[in-house]
Each structure stands twice: as C-alpha cells, then as structure tokens.
Design an enzyme around this catalytic site. Structure first.
Site, short mmCIF file in Angstrom:
data_model
loop_
_atom_site.label_atom_id
_atom_site.label_comp_id
_atom_site.label_asym_id
_atom_site.label_seq_id
_atom_site.Cartn_x
_atom_site.Cartn_y
_atom_site.Cartn_z
N ASN A 14 -34.84 -20.49 -30.45
CA ASN A 14 -34.97 -19.38 -29.22
C ASN A 14 -36.04 -20.05 -28.44
O ASN A 14 -37.35 -19.59 -28.89
CB ASN A 14 -35.00 -17.91 -29.64
CG ASN A 14 -34.85 -16.99 -28.59
OD1 ASN A 14 -35.13 -15.72 -28.78
ND2 ASN A 14 -34.38 -17.46 -27.25
N ASN A 67 -36.69 -13.39 -18.33
CA ASN A 67 -35.46 -14.38 -18.71
C ASN A 67 -35.13 -15.58 -17.75
O ASN A 67 -36.11 -15.49 -16.83
CB ASN A 67 -34.44 -13.43 -18.69
CG ASN A 67 -34.30 -12.30 -19.90
OD1 ASN A 67 -34.66 -12.58 -21.01
ND2 ASN A 67 -34.08 -10.99 -19.48
N CYS A 76 -39.18 -9.34 -27.33
CA CYS A 76 -38.87 -10.48 -27.72
C CYS A 76 -39.06 -10.80 -29.11
O CYS A 76 -40.34 -11.18 -29.20
CB CYS A 76 -38.58 -11.67 -26.93
SG CYS A 76 -37.75 -12.99 -27.73
N ASN A 78 -38.41 -13.22 -31.28
CA ASN A 78 -38.97 -14.63 -31.47
C ASN A 78 -39.99 -15.08 -30.88
O ASN A 78 -40.85 -15.66 -31.23
CB ASN A 78 -37.72 -15.48 -31.01
CG ASN A 78 -36.52 -15.34 -32.13
OD1 ASN A 78 -36.61 -15.12 -33.25
ND2 ASN A 78 -35.23 -15.20 -31.53
N ASN A 156 -35.21 -2.79 -26.81
CA ASN A 156 -34.08 -3.36 -25.83
C ASN A 156 -32.79 -2.98 -26.11
O ASN A 156 -32.38 -2.64 -27.33
CB ASN A 156 -34.22 -4.90 -25.26
CG ASN A 156 -34.32 -5.65 -26.62
OD1 ASN A 156 -34.11 -5.29 -27.70
ND2 ASN A 156 -34.58 -6.87 -26.25
N ASN A 187 -27.47 -6.82 -24.52
CA ASN A 187 -27.57 -7.80 -25.53
C ASN A 187 -26.32 -7.49 -26.34
O ASN A 187 -26.23 -6.29 -26.95
CB ASN A 187 -28.60 -8.08 -26.25
CG ASN A 187 -29.98 -8.21 -25.32
OD1 ASN A 187 -29.98 -9.27 -24.78
ND2 ASN A 187 -30.70 -7.12 -25.39
N GLU A 205 -27.44 -12.98 -24.84
CA GLU A 205 -28.70 -12.20 -24.35
C GLU A 205 -28.43 -11.96 -22.92
O GLU A 205 -28.35 -12.67 -22.14
CB GLU A 205 -29.96 -13.03 -24.79
CG GLU A 205 -30.49 -13.29 -26.03
CD GLU A 205 -31.98 -13.52 -26.39
OE1 GLU A 205 -32.53 -12.81 -25.58
OE2 GLU A 205 -32.25 -14.55 -26.82
N ARG A 206 -29.04 -10.76 -22.69
CA ARG A 206 -28.75 -10.22 -21.11
C ARG A 206 -29.73 -11.07 -20.57
O ARG A 206 -31.05 -11.40 -20.96
CB ARG A 206 -28.99 -8.70 -20.82
CG ARG A 206 -30.12 -8.23 -21.23
CD ARG A 206 -30.34 -6.78 -21.22
NE ARG A 206 -31.83 -6.15 -21.11
CZ ARG A 206 -32.24 -5.12 -21.29
NH1 ARG A 206 -31.48 -4.39 -20.52
NH2 ARG A 206 -33.43 -4.80 -21.37
N CYS A 214 -32.29 -14.54 -31.42
CA CYS A 214 -32.65 -13.26 -30.69
C CYS A 214 -33.19 -12.59 -31.75
O CYS A 214 -32.58 -12.08 -32.83
CB CYS A 214 -31.36 -12.70 -30.00
SG CYS A 214 -32.21 -11.21 -29.21
N THR A 216 -34.59 -9.34 -31.75
CA THR A 216 -34.37 -8.07 -31.54
C THR A 216 -32.75 -7.86 -32.03
O THR A 216 -32.27 -6.91 -32.67
CB THR A 216 -34.64 -7.46 -30.33
OG1 THR A 216 -34.04 -8.36 -29.15
CG2 THR A 216 -36.15 -7.54 -29.94
N GLY A 217 -32.15 -9.08 -31.41
CA GLY A 217 -30.55 -8.79 -31.91
C GLY A 217 -30.42 -9.02 -33.61
O GLY A 217 -29.32 -8.47 -34.06
#
Length: 274
Positions: A14, A67, A76, A78, A156, A187, A205-206, A214, A216-217
């Site tokens: 990322n 973004n 974020c 990462n 997020n 996301n 990712e949005r 990601c 947070t993902g």
C-alpha cells in the site's frame, strides 16, 4: 515554481507519497494527491500523506491522508506504520511509542526496533487501532446480489464479505463503494478462509480502487471473522501486497495491527501552487 521533497513508502504494498510539512508546505494537498498519484504522469501512489507536528499535547505528530482521487481519508493503518518508521529513522524522534493524531483520533504506534549494524532500524510496527464500531446495515444491502457482509468502522467504514470468490473485488467492489447504504462511500473487503487458517483478503478502497493492502481493512476483516465465527481473536490477513497480523483483544476491545513498513525512494517534484 518550487520543488517539494517527498519520500515514497509502502506498507505491504500500500504505497503513498510522504511529505514532511514541518519543513515544506503543500497548500493544495487534494489537487497534489490527484496529480502526484498518477502512475503514468506522476510519481505513482495510492495517495498523499502529510506529516506534521501535533497542535495538541495529547499527540506527538499528525497525519493527513488524501486518496488518489483527492478525497481526504479519516485513517490509514499502513500509512501510520510508515510514518512511525519515517519519524524514527529520519531522526525526527527517538521515541518508540508515538502518539499520532488523525481525523479518527489519536493512534498509538509501538515501534519494534532491530539492533542491526550500522544503525538500529524499525523492523515492524504495532498500531493500536482503537475499538471497532458495528452497525447492522443488512436491510439496505441486497445480499443475494452482493453476498452477505458485515459492516465494521475502524475510524473509516468497511463492508466485509466472506466468499470463495475474492477476485470479484473489481466489479463488485466498485459498485458497492457507492451503494446507497453507504452515504459517505465505503471500503469493501472480500475475504476467504484458507486451509491453514489465514484469511485471504482483497480490498476495494474508497477513493483509490483496488490496493495492494489496507490496514484498516485488515482490522475490519479480522473483526468480522470473529463476529461471524470464521476465526478467533488473532488472525493473519493475507493481502495482495503482504501479510498483516491482527489481534482483537478482549481485555480492552481494541484492535492491534502489526506489520512492516518500507522506504522506496526519495525525490523532488515541481509544485506550481507553492
């Protein structure tokens, strides 16, 4: 026309452009993110990250992230790890516990230092990502069309779908990002439990589209795995660009993310608005 020094870094693939705004101001970061992130005509990245000094005593430094489409993100994982490595290895702090102010609150970074010659370096970083927030939005999403998912906010919004077909990320992820159930966009994660117990995950990712990873993902996926009975409190989340270790602790209900951060290169880019 001035030149802005930058550093390209990535966490599990990322990749972002980092600028130390304590030395160099970026007056229009949204526009800069769009132009600089272009992988054909710019530097190439998933977005732009600005590092600053905290205006409040509760934090040491700040992070703002934009973004590739110019929209500002709340958080974020990462990028926060990369900032920890940047601050320590570029001599901006000697702390191994750093408090980072983001739009989703103060995040605590713990730097794992390897004492290798010729100098110590940051081997990996653990980020306290805080408590996940949950919401049932099943009434707004057609699970027959998209697969049944779990909504998790890590500062997020994320929508996690467990499926054998994680490669639907491009078509389905693009459509779900702007689904009416997500007025701020979302996301989207597609996750599959592998035979060895790790969780293979791909992310839309949005504001950026498909990314290599990601943070947070990964956290949202691990939380969703616990809630749906797919995994325990500790998970290995395998993304396109690498693996992140996630723990959702019962003791404080916080999610902890551990993973790498790497420098790619330094450079300068012309910036007409500065």
């Amino acid at each position: 026309m001035s030149k802005i020094p930058f550093t390209k870094m990535h966490g599990a693939g990322n990749d972002y452009i980092y600028v130390n705004t304590m030395l160099h101001e970026v007056t229009n970061p949204s526009e800069a993110a769009i132009h600089w992130s272009d992988r054909h005509k710019g530097i190439g990245s998933d977005g732009l990250v600005l590092i600053g000094k905290s205006p409040v005593p509760e934090a040491d430094f700040t992070m703002r992230i934009f973004n590739a489409d110019g929209s500002e993100a709340m958080m974020c994982g990462n990028a926060s790890r990369c900032i920890g490595k940047y601050l320590y290895e570029r001599g901006l702090t000697i702390k191994t516990e750093i408090k980072l102010l983001t739009l989703s609150g103060v995040k605590r970074l713990h730097l794992h230092i390897a004492q290798h010659l010729p100098f110590p370096h940051v081997d990996s970083i653990t980020v306290d990502m805080g408590e996940p927030k949950l919401e049932d939005i099943s009434q707004y999403v057609d699970s027959q069309a998209t697969g049944e998912g779990t909504f998790v906010s890590m500062g997020n919004p994320h929508y996690v779908i467990f499926t054998d077909d994680v490669d639907q990320v491009s078509e389905t992820g693009r459509a779900l990002e702007c689904h009416p159930a997500f007025p701020q966009r979302c996301n989207i994660e597609f996750a599959r439990i592998e035979p060895d117990g790790c969780i293979r995950t791909r992310v839309w990712e949005r504001g950026s589209g498909i990314t290599q990873a990601c943070g947070t993902g990964a956290c949202a996926t691990a939380v969703a795995a616990v809630l749906t009975g797919h995994a325990g409190r500790k998970s290995e989340i395998v993304m396109d660009g690498g693996t992140l270790d996630i723990e959702w602790r019962e003791s404080d209900n916080h999610v902890y993310m551990t993973g790498p951060a790497e420098f790619v290169f330094d450079g300068e880019i012309e910036c007409s608005e500065n």
